[in-house]
Design a protein around this motif. Structure first.
Motif, PDB file in Angstrom:
ATOM      1  N   GLU A   1     -31.172  33.303 -38.122  1.00 48.70           N
ATOM      2  CA  GLU A   1     -29.859  33.278 -38.783  1.00 48.70           C
ATOM      3  C   GLU A   1     -29.411  34.637 -39.313  1.00 48.70           C
ATOM      4  O   GLU A   1     -30.197  35.382 -39.894  1.00 48.70           O
ATOM      5  CB  GLU A   1     -29.896  32.280 -39.937  1.00 48.70           C
TER       6      GLU A   1
ATOM      7  N   LYS B   1     -27.407  36.119 -42.162  1.00 50.81           N
ATOM      8  CA  LYS B   1     -27.025  35.635 -43.501  1.00 50.81           C
ATOM      9  C   LYS B   1     -27.078  36.790 -44.483  1.00 50.81           C
ATOM     10  O   LYS B   1     -28.158  37.271 -44.814  1.00 50.81           O
ATOM     11  CB  LYS B   1     -28.031  34.541 -43.875  1.00 50.81           C
TER      12      LYS B   1
ATOM     13  N   LYS C   1     -22.262  28.532 -38.197  1.00 50.81           N
ATOM     14  CA  LYS C   1     -22.819  27.942 -39.419  1.00 50.81           C
ATOM     15  C   LYS C   1     -21.712  27.909 -40.456  1.00 50.81           C
ATOM     16  O   LYS C   1     -21.340  28.932 -41.026  1.00 50.81           O
ATOM     17  CB  LYS C   1     -24.000  28.790 -39.868  1.00 50.81           C
TER      18      LYS C   1
ATOM     19  N   GLU D   1     -26.846  17.963 -39.828  1.00 50.49           N
ATOM     20  CA  GLU D   1     -27.809  18.289 -40.888  1.00 50.49           C
ATOM     21  C   GLU D   1     -27.917  17.169 -41.914  1.00 50.49           C
ATOM     22  O   GLU D   1     -26.923  16.695 -42.447  1.00 50.49           O
ATOM     23  CB  GLU D   1     -27.363  19.580 -41.582  1.00 50.49           C
TER      24      GLU D   1
ATOM     25  N   ARG E   1     -33.836  22.585 -47.895  1.00 52.55           N
ATOM     26  CA  ARG E   1     -33.217  22.968 -49.178  1.00 52.55           C
ATOM     27  C   ARG E   1     -32.165  21.930 -49.548  1.00 52.55           C
ATOM     28  O   ARG E   1     -31.286  21.620 -48.742  1.00 52.55           O
ATOM     29  CB  ARG E   1     -32.560  24.357 -49.060  1.00 52.55           C
TER      30      ARG E   1
ATOM     31  N   SER F   1     -34.474  25.906 -43.129  1.00 49.91           N
ATOM     32  CA  SER F   1     -34.580  26.527 -44.456  1.00 49.91           C
ATOM     33  C   SER F   1     -35.998  26.597 -45.024  1.00 49.91           C
ATOM     34  O   SER F   1     -36.817  25.694 -44.809  1.00 49.91           O
ATOM     35  CB  SER F   1     -33.730  25.817 -45.518  1.00 49.91           C
ATOM     36  N   GLY F   2     -36.207  27.670 -45.772  1.00 46.38           N
ATOM     37  CA  GLY F   2     -37.453  27.813 -46.515  1.00 46.38           C
ATOM     38  C   GLY F   2     -38.674  28.029 -45.645  1.00 46.38           C
ATOM     39  O   GLY F   2     -39.792  27.841 -46.106  1.00 46.38           O
TER      40      GLY F   2
ATOM     41  N   GLY G   1     -33.606  32.084 -41.810  1.00 40.97           N
ATOM     42  CA  GLY G   1     -32.649  33.113 -42.183  1.00 40.97           C
ATOM     43  C   GLY G   1     -33.272  34.195 -43.033  1.00 40.97           C
ATOM     44  O   GLY G   1     -33.647  35.281 -42.588  1.00 40.97           O
ATOM     45  N   GLU G   2     -33.404  33.841 -44.314  1.00 41.53           N
ATOM     46  CA  GLU G   2     -33.844  34.803 -45.309  1.00 41.53           C
ATOM     47  C   GLU G   2     -35.124  35.573 -44.957  1.00 41.53           C
ATOM     48  O   GLU G   2     -35.208  36.774 -45.201  1.00 41.53           O
ATOM     49  CB  GLU G   2     -34.073  34.026 -46.588  1.00 41.53           C
TER      50      GLU G   2
END
Ligand SMILES: O=P(O)(O)OC[C@@H](O)[C@@H](O)c1c[nH]c2ccccc12
Length: 261
Positions: free
Chosen positions: A54, A56, A116, A165, A188, A217-218, A239-240
């Protein structure tokens, strides 16, 4: 109002405004409108890694993640890392993204692109197609079953795939329908920002086999993916973990290389 309610409140106003400025006919005249889309679900079915990487810049939960990259370098880096697809955040106010990010990513790579976005209206699906997306996200927490049905049918007519989702069993049960391609469990909680892989683990057995399962996520380690795979997950949205480094493409390259060892 929780953060998700705020985002949706703003989004609905944004869509009304955009509709009054850019007519549908203009979206339909985009060079990308007639483009043949690429299937992410097919790629995920045959991939041994299943990474959806992702782009972001920031998020309501983490504020700034990274503002130093161009979307082209991130997208190219993700593609050469071997990602199955790229998720491009297009929300401006909360995530620092834009439709131009999607367009620039489309111009840079040949792998499936996910718009997204918090989709509440067919108009945003036309935008997704016009700016080069291959699939859209629909978030069960903010849509009724009827809305999911209408929006997913509309996307499919345009040749876009749909990633639905969910975050809990109730959202999953109300949403299952044949116009979805992939079902993503968000680890999340978008209302509280609590993150746990347990959400993916708990819901996995209730997702029918006709849908490609994605965990979102996560996810920040190879171990997390190894834990999730036995539950039937084929796609992993990250992403992160990549964006927080000083070279997102390189981080994805190393991650995917270690995953395939
Ligand atoms: O950065 P992470 O924790 O790897 O998460 C990526 C992605 O799953 C997350 O950005 C996301 C999942 N669903 C969303 C809906 C809207 C905005 C963002 C998201």
């Amino acid at each position: 109002m929780n953060i998700l309610d705020k985002i949706i409140f703003d989004k609905k106003r944004e869509v009304v405004l955009k509709k009054s400025i850019i007519p549908v006919s203009q979206l339909e005249s985009s060079v990308f409108f007639g483009r043949e889309t690429i299937s992410l679900s097919q790629k995920l079915k045959t991939s041994s890694t299943g990474i959806i990487a992702e782009h972001k810049r920031r998020s309501p939960s983490k504020s700034i993640i990274n503002q130093n990259f161009t979307v082209e370098e991130v997208a190219k880096g993700y593609e050469s890392a071997g990602a199955c697809g790229i998720s491009v955040l297009t929300d401006g106010k909360y995530f620092g993204g834009s439709l131009d990010d999607l367009l620039l990513a489309r111009a840079s790579v040949n792998i499936p692109l996910l718009r997204k976005e918090f989709i509440v209206d067919e108009y945003q699906i036309l935008e997704a197609k016009a700016f080069g997306a291959d699939l859209i996200l629909l978030i069960a927490a903010v849509l009724t079953r009827e809305e999911i049905k209408l929006l997913s049918e509309f996307a499919k007519k345009l040749g876009l795939e749909v990633l639905l989702e969910v975050h809990n069993q109730e959202e999953l049960e109300k949403s299952i329908m044949p116009t979805l391609d992939m079902i993503g469990v968000n680890n999340r909680n978008l209302k509280t920002f609590e993150v746990s892989l347990d959400f993916s683990k708990q819901l996995a057995s209730q997702i029918p086999d006709d849908f490609v399962k994605v965990s979102e996520s996560g996810i920040s380690s190879i171990e997390a993916i190894q834990e999730l795979k036995p539950y039937g997950y084929k796609g992993f949205l990250i992403g992160e973990n990549f964006m927080k480094t000083d070279n997102a493409g390189q981080a994805a390259t190393e991650f995917i290389k270690n995953l395939s060892l």
